[in-house]
Every structure is written in structure tokens, then in C-alpha cells.
Design a protein around this motif. Sequence first.
Motif, PDB file in Angstrom:
ATOM      1  N   HIS A 148       0.880  -1.161   0.000  1.00  0.00           N
ATOM      2  CA  HIS A 148       0.000   0.000   0.000  1.00  0.00           C
ATOM      3  C   HIS A 148       0.909   1.199   0.000  1.00  0.00           C
ATOM      4  CE1 HIS A 148      -2.592   2.926   2.426  1.00  0.00           C
ATOM      5  NE2 HIS A 148      -3.046   2.923   1.202  1.00  0.00           N
ATOM      6  N   ARG A 149       0.819   2.030  -1.040  1.00  0.00           N
ATOM      7  CA  ARG A 149       1.694   3.195  -1.099  1.00  0.00           C
ATOM      8  C   ARG A 149       0.821   4.434  -1.253  1.00  0.00           C
ATOM      9  NH1 ARG A 149       4.659   6.994  -1.949  1.00  0.00           N
ATOM     10  NH2 ARG A 149       5.883   7.737  -3.679  1.00  0.00           N
ATOM     11  N   VAL A 150       1.105   5.424  -0.449  1.00  0.00           N
ATOM     12  CA  VAL A 150       0.319   6.652  -0.484  1.00  0.00           C
ATOM     13  C   VAL A 150       1.209   7.793  -0.927  1.00  0.00           C
ATOM     14  CG1 VAL A 150      -1.216   8.138   0.815  1.00  0.00           C
ATOM     15  CG2 VAL A 150      -0.952   5.777   1.486  1.00  0.00           C
ATOM     16  N   ARG A 151       0.795   8.501  -1.952  1.00  0.00           N
ATOM     17  CA  ARG A 151       1.506   9.734  -2.324  1.00  0.00           C
ATOM     18  C   ARG A 151       0.589  10.863  -1.859  1.00  0.00           C
ATOM     19  NH1 ARG A 151       1.523  13.217  -6.539  1.00  0.00           N
ATOM     20  NH2 ARG A 151      -0.495  13.492  -5.620  1.00  0.00           N
ATOM     21  N   THR A 152       0.947  11.509  -0.761  1.00  0.00           N
ATOM     22  CA  THR A 152       0.095  12.564  -0.232  1.00  0.00           C
ATOM     23  C   THR A 152       0.387  13.881  -0.953  1.00  0.00           C
ATOM     24  OG1 THR A 152       1.707  12.904   1.489  1.00  0.00           O
ATOM     25  CG2 THR A 152      -0.171  11.545   2.038  1.00  0.00           C
ATOM     26  N   PRO A 153      -0.571  14.796  -0.940  1.00  0.00           N
ATOM     27  CA  PRO A 153      -0.386  16.043  -1.681  1.00  0.00           C
ATOM     28  C   PRO A 153       0.835  16.855  -1.221  1.00  0.00           C
ATOM     29  CG  PRO A 153      -2.451  16.039  -0.440  1.00  0.00           C
ATOM     30  CD  PRO A 153      -1.942  14.675  -0.423  1.00  0.00           C
ATOM     31  N   THR A 154       1.131  16.809   0.071  1.00  0.00           N
ATOM     32  CA  THR A 154       2.248  17.631   0.541  1.00  0.00           C
ATOM     33  C   THR A 154       3.570  17.191  -0.084  1.00  0.00           C
ATOM     34  OG1 THR A 154       1.093  17.931   2.606  1.00  0.00           O
ATOM     35  CG2 THR A 154       3.403  18.490   2.583  1.00  0.00           C
ATOM     36  N   LEU A 155       3.726  15.869  -0.278  1.00  0.00           N
ATOM     37  CA  LEU A 155       4.970  15.376  -0.855  1.00  0.00           C
ATOM     38  C   LEU A 155       5.146  15.954  -2.262  1.00  0.00           C
ATOM     39  CD1 LEU A 155       7.125  13.430   0.179  1.00  0.00           C
ATOM     40  CD2 LEU A 155       6.054  11.638  -1.150  1.00  0.00           C
ATOM     41  N   ALA A 156       4.048  16.056  -2.999  1.00  0.00           N
ATOM     42  CA  ALA A 156       4.126  16.617  -4.344  1.00  0.00           C
ATOM     43  C   ALA A 156       4.353  18.119  -4.304  1.00  0.00           C
ATOM     44  CB  ALA A 156       2.845  16.304  -5.102  1.00  0.00           C
ATOM     45  N   ASN A 157       3.920  18.766  -3.229  1.00  0.00           N
ATOM     46  CA  ASN A 157       4.038  20.227  -3.168  1.00  0.00           C
ATOM     47  C   ASN A 157       5.366  20.697  -2.609  1.00  0.00           C
ATOM     48  OD1 ASN A 157       1.648  21.010  -4.340  1.00  0.00           O
ATOM     49  ND2 ASN A 157       0.496  20.937  -2.428  1.00  0.00           N
ATOM     50  N   ILE A 158       6.229  19.778  -2.201  1.00  0.00           N
ATOM     51  CA  ILE A 158       7.507  20.210  -1.620  1.00  0.00           C
ATOM     52  C   ILE A 158       8.402  20.846  -2.677  1.00  0.00           C
ATOM     53  CG2 ILE A 158       9.679  19.293  -0.703  1.00  0.00           C
ATOM     54  CD1 ILE A 158       8.117  17.698   1.256  1.00  0.00           C
ATOM     55  N   THR A 159       8.460  20.248  -3.862  1.00  0.00           N
ATOM     56  CA  THR A 159       9.317  20.824  -4.908  1.00  0.00           C
ATOM     57  C   THR A 159       8.847  22.230  -5.308  1.00  0.00           C
ATOM     58  OG1 THR A 159       9.387  18.550  -5.671  1.00  0.00           O
ATOM     59  CG2 THR A 159      10.586  20.161  -6.964  1.00  0.00           C
ATOM     60  N   PRO A 160       7.546  22.450  -5.554  1.00  0.00           N
ATOM     61  CA  PRO A 160       7.112  23.828  -5.823  1.00  0.00           C
ATOM     62  C   PRO A 160       7.447  24.771  -4.666  1.00  0.00           C
ATOM     63  CG  PRO A 160       5.364  22.316  -6.371  1.00  0.00           C
ATOM     64  CD  PRO A 160       6.439  21.502  -5.746  1.00  0.00           C
TER      65      PRO A 160
END
Lengths: 285, 359, 130, 127
Positions: free
Chosen positions: B318-330
Motif C-alpha cells: 500500500h503506497r500513499v503519495r500525499t499532496p504535501t509530498l508533491a508540493n515540496i518541490t514547488p
Amino acid sequence: MNLNIITGIIFLILAPLIGGLIAGADRIVTARMQGRVGPPLLQPFYDVSKLFEKETMVVTTTQYVYVVAYIVFIAFTGALFFSGGDILLVVFALTLAHVFLIMGAYASRSPYSVIGAERELIMLMAFEPAIILCAAGMYLVSKSFFVRDIISYNGAIILLIPGLFFAFLYVFTMKLRKSPFDISTSHHAHQELIKGLTTDFSGSVLGITEIAHWYETVFLLGFIYLFFAFNPVIGIIALIVIYLLEIYIDNVSARVRWSFALKSAWIITAVLGIVNIGILFFRWW
Amino acid sequence: MSKQVVIPFGPQHPVLPEPLHLDLVLEDEKVVDAIPTIGYVHRGLEKLVEKREYPQYVYIAERICGICSFIHGMTYCQGIEGIMNLEIPKRADYLRTIWSEYSRMHSHLLWLGLFADAMGFESLFMNAWRLREHILDDLEATTGGRVIQGSCKVGGVRRDISSEKLDEMASGLDSMQGELHDLVNVFLRDSSVRHRLKGTGILSKDDAYLQGAVGPTIRASGHSYDTRKIGYAAYGDLSFEPVVASAGDSYARCEVRAKEMFTSIDIVKQAVKKIPDGPIDMKVTGAPDGEYFARSEQPRGEVIHYIKGNGTKFLARHRVRTPTLANITPLVTILKGCELADVPIIVLSIDPCIGCAER
Amino acid sequence: MGLFSMTKMVFRSVSRKPATLMYPVRPAKSAAAFRGRILIEPLKCIACRKCEKSCPTQAITVDVKVRTWQIDRLRCIICNCCVEDCPTNCLSTENIYTNPMTVREGIEIYTVPPKPERKKETVDNSKTEE
Amino acid sequence: MIREEQKMQDITPDSLIRSVQAMKDGGKRLVQIGCARIGDIFEINYSFDKDYNFENLKLTIPSGLEVPSVSGIYTCAFVYENEIHDLYGIEITGIAIDFKGTFIRTSIKYPFGVVSSKEEDACQNKL
């Protein structure tokens, strides 16, 4: 003359009580404006007595000396003022007291406390011109620098120097450490600087700072009272209205950047103050 | 070129109670580079799929995040249902939609409050949280939990809402709307607030897309990207438009979140009107075998639950990609070139939730 | 729209009753559906262990031989799974929290009636709490 | 509920960079990179999206094999690649910002790369 010394002593004893009650009332009114119940009226006293019960953990011992010097000079300022002394001396004693507070904050190496101290210096620079111009304005009206003469002046000082009065009100927010000018420290948790200036004060040191703040509040309200000294009833009502206004402004504004605080304070003091003094000058000569 | 200094920001900082560490490289007061570090609160929740049966894992999925807990649980359930090809009852889909929108409103109000606090605006903070209380009360009355709802399960939902309660919720939202307008007005119109937000932390349209920003962060940069438009749960039956702003600064991100609450109210009201009668769950037998990427829109953006089953009660992955992880680069991009004093506000403007970024 | 746009909200707050409650002097509000804690009627329990199996946090232990039903309040997440699975409806959820505790305890053991061999009901009200 | 179509495409380590570049040229956004361990084999999923069309590239590698980084194509890949390295112990070469195993600090190194047995589960011990 003797009577005046007695009022000074009365100030030394009563000011912490009155200042603490004002702080308690302030917290209740603020809470109501925010839709909260708020603490009991005596909460500031409970807080301070708790601070004194705590183990003293000072980062540097010199800090203690500075903070004691701060309260001594604040108390001296108020006592001098209420015993009818020289208003210029009062102003400079107040400045000296704050210099000790800033030194106390500088004594620890915490970045929050150092930045808080720098900002307090800036606030001092913003505050100073307004209070000095007020003293000068009062001299022009009453022809004396002594508080006892100003207070016995027969006439509404506020009507002659309204510009200076508003300039003073503007910087009064800074001294009460309220939004939008709660830049160096404030009574709430502070997002930018935690507790800013007072970050590294704890236990009795913080307690002393708090009591000094009560002395200062009473002194500043006394200073505002001078504008309304011609009628004690109007004077007291004016003080209450002004304090409520400060609480209201605290609740309707965000914190501004320090550069804006300094700039706006100077511009307002310069424009209102100098115009007002200029008018007075021509009126009396 | 002046001398560069490195100032650490976090992992403990008063502006956000989240363990995000940033090494800020400064030239005078300007930030020239920011290097993020997370990893202080890794809890290994994904690893627990090997220890819990898949229907029980819903409760762990919900605890990935305290604020968007319902949507995590729902997305996980959608993932399992996707693998097993289950068509859950329509009423359950609608109930999930209603609770998701309630979660969004409560998360946005929480964020607006924290944002006001970061600007030193205590009474605005208190008022935002006072309004949030209405939302939490409704969640409590309908699911039994204020923050962790625990009302979603594989194959449907665990509790029904009576039609009287649904009408009451819709009228409650209607009466709240007036106060919400007043609150949002302060955020969007007050000059002391605009003074702090306008023009800080600008994320350009291209950067937002290529660096994988999601949620309000990408919508504030002019992209109309909202995962709800895929039409999971009941969103396909309801009409709404994603809120988009074009400036890409902190003010735009605040604006998007503030206006999204009204979209949410509208969606809930539509759902209350359209909700069909019927069962709320179905019997699920067997175990998932296969893999599925479930996507949904959280208050902070798109979340991905990747689920891989191996035919037993225990999932393989089970792998979760949460929104914050995606928003770190921006976030790192917009920090470059800003003033040190604006860093707290910019960091808060992407609504970081590091706890769920690390799982 | 300019300065002091907060004025309306501030005056509304002043004119209204405060939104906060003086908890714990005044009890916290809670909805009827709120999941506060799990209650058991030990007399109705048949020690079937269904609740133990359904519990996602393994907070419930049922001892079939000694006839006890045990719950760890600190592990329990009040998800209501056991209540839904109970065949005799002896479990229920109450909308009041477990009391806060200052030491790590919270295991409560209840004695359940012995396995009925013949139709003979015993009135056993014994309940031990730890 | 609408069941999203799952487009899956198998790739090899050699064609990884080429395939990802093709995705970027097609104007797609990198959604996530995620890893899963199946026995001794690791599966790495690269997910892309354009206009709500979801696509996956699946890279299957045995343990011990190095994988080239795609952070040269999508900068934001560095977050996911560091995460995969820290949790699974897969060597990823040439990450734009390489934290060298300090991105996610865990008390056990590469916790997801090993098989955990059901017995050693301390959290199930009852008081």
C-alpha cells in the motif's frame, strides 16, 4: 511639595495593582471580541505569582541585573511623573529603562531574542519623537515642563494640541505591544519571533518584566490624562474609551512589517506634530 | 556577490507544528536556495498492511493524517473496490461525497485560521475556528467522530444519515454561509492582510505543472486541475467548477482555498437533493488480487493510494503519495528569491502536512 | 476593502454569547451519536470472541476458559467494530469519554457468566475493575 | 463510482530515460514514483497524468541493480527517488538533490526492503 512625594509613593504601591487589573480587563474584553469566554479578572496576578514560584533559569546572570534596572527605572519614571516632576526627565528616564530591557534581551544569544531587541530599538525610535514633541507641546501651552504645573493648567490641553495627541495615540499601540505593532514581542504566542524580546526571560525575571509593563501602562495612561486634566470625569472616560479603542484595533488588524511601523510612525508624528506645534507657536507669540 | 549564510528553518518552528526542516541559503535578506529535509516523523504506516487484514487497515489509512482522515480512508476503500471490481450502492457514494466535502471545509477553515495567526491576526484566527466548530459538530452528529470519522468501509459506509438530518445539515450550511462570507471578506479585502500576501511566493504556471504541484497550489497558478473532475464517488453526478486563480502568489492560494469552501457548500446541497434511497453497504467476500491506483482530491490536493493485493487477506503493498509530498518541490521553487521575513507565510501557504507526507 | 474590515465580526462577537465553554466546569457538548467509549453488559456476553477478532487494534481479549472479557482503554480507538459484530448485543457505545488517567493503566476486566450447560440462569453481577 | 482505467506499460532500465523523456515531450505531469517489493523483485511505478488521463510505466528489477535517476527530466522526482532509496535501499544514480540516505531517517535501515516476520511484531504484545 510633600504632598507630591506622597502621590509618588502611592503610585509605587498602587500602580502594579491598577496595571494588573487593567491587563485582566483587557484580556476579558479581547476574549469577548474574539468570541471567547476569557480568563478571570485576576488572571494576570495568578500568572505573575506563578512566575515567581518557578525556579529561576537565567541564560546569563547579567540579564537579571538589566531587568531589575528596567523595573527600577520604570518605577522611577512613574513616581517622578506622579509626584509632579520634570516631564523631560520623565521621558529620558523612560528611554533609559527601555535601554536596560533591550540590553537584557541582547544578553542572551538567542536569535529570536536578539531580533526582538533590534525591533524594540526601532520601536523606541518610532516612539521617542512623538513623546518628546508632546512634552514640548505641553510646555508651549502651560509654559512649564513640570507635571504639577501642566495638570493645574486651566484649559483643555487636548483642544490646543490635538495633532500631538493623535500622534501619541498612534505610538501608544506600540508601547502596549498590540497589533498591528506587536513587532518586538506580544502577549500571545508570536509566529515570527515566539516571544521576541522576552523569549529568554523566564520565572521571576519574566515576572518582573510583566510588573514593569503594568507600571508602564499606568504611567502612559497618566500621560494621556494630562491632555484631559481640566476635567477629571472627562479624563477618566477618555482613558477608558482610548483603551477600548486600542483593544479594538488590536483585534481588527494583522501584524505589519517593522519598516512600515517605523515609517508610518515618523510620518504621522512629523506631519501632525510639526503642524500642531507650528500653529501653537504663532498663536502664542 | 555578497557572502552567503545558511539559516536553518525548523524542524521546530512556531509557525507550523510540523517537522519540516529547510536549509535557507541567504544573501543578505534574500533567500537564494532552500533545501528541504523531512523524515522526522516516519511512522511506517504503509508497512502495517502486512500485519492487518485489508478491511481492518481502513482504520490505519484514516490515521495517515488527522485533518484529511476521511478522504484517506475513502480513497483506500476505493482502491480495494477498484481491484475487486465492486460497484458499491449509490447512496454510499453520495454519503462519501458529503463527508468528503465536510472534511474539505473543516480543513480549509483550520488552515485559514492558522494563516491568520501567522499574520498576527488573532481574532480572525479565533473566528475561523469558531465557524469550523459548526462543521465538526455536524461530522460528530453523523459519523460519531469529530476528526477521525471511521465511517467508511470497504464496500460502502458504516452509518446512514436520516433524511431529516440531511435537510438540517443543508439548512445549517445555508445559515453559516453569511458568516463565512464575512470571514472570507477579511482575508481577501483587508488591506493589512493584502499588504502581507500580495506578490509573495509567486509560482509560475509552467513551474506549477512541471514540478507536479497539486490542489490549491496548482489551481492558484492558473491550472484548472481538480481530481474531483474524474468523477469518483458521486462527483460525476454533481456539477461544480474548480476554483482557479492566476496570480500564483500567497494571496491567490489563500483566495482559492477561501472560495473552495463555497463550492463545497454547493456540492453538499446538490448531493442532499439528489441522494437516492437504498442500502449503504454491500457484503464483501474474498480478497483483492491485482493492483490499482486510486486517486481523489484532498483539501491539500490530489492523493494517490496504490494498492497491490496478492489474493490473501493481507495486502502486498500500500503506497500513499500525499499532496504535501508533491508540493515540496514547488515550495522550494517559490522560496528562492523571497525575503527571510516572508518565509513562514510562504511555507504555510502550501498548507504543508509533513506527518502525512512521510506516513 | 480597506482597513478594519473585521469590525463587523468583532462587534457581532461582542454582542453574542461567547462560543467557548468553560470545560471542565461545564460539561462538553457531545452529540448522541458520538463514540466516546465501549460499554459491556457482562451478563449478556457469551464469550464468542467475535469482538476480539473484529478489533483492529487488538484491544479486546476474551478468555473463554476463565470467562473474562477484557478491554484496554488506551488501545481502543472506539471504531465501533465490536459493537456491530456482537451477536448478543451486549456491547454498546456511550457518548462520554473514558476518564483521563495519569498513569498508564486502563485495562478493565469483566467476568462473564459461565457457559450455560442447561437452561439455568445465574444472576452474577460481579464486575471487577482494575 | 467511476473505475479509472489503469494503463500499465512495462519498461526496462535501459529504456527508462527514453520512456520518461517521451512522457515529458507529450506534456505529461509526473504524478508519483512508487516502489513495491514482491519477493526478491522490486517494482517501480512511474505515474503520469495529462488531462485526467492516468498512465504508468512499470520497471521491474531484481534487488541489487542500480537505477538511473529521472530527476534530470522532472526535477520533482528527487523527492520520490530519495524516498525509494531510503526505504528500500535501491541505488538510484544521479539524483538532482541526493540526500544520500538522510531524507527519511529510520532506526532500521531500509525498512521496506526486508521481509518482516509476523512473530516479531512488538506492538501486538499485550500488557
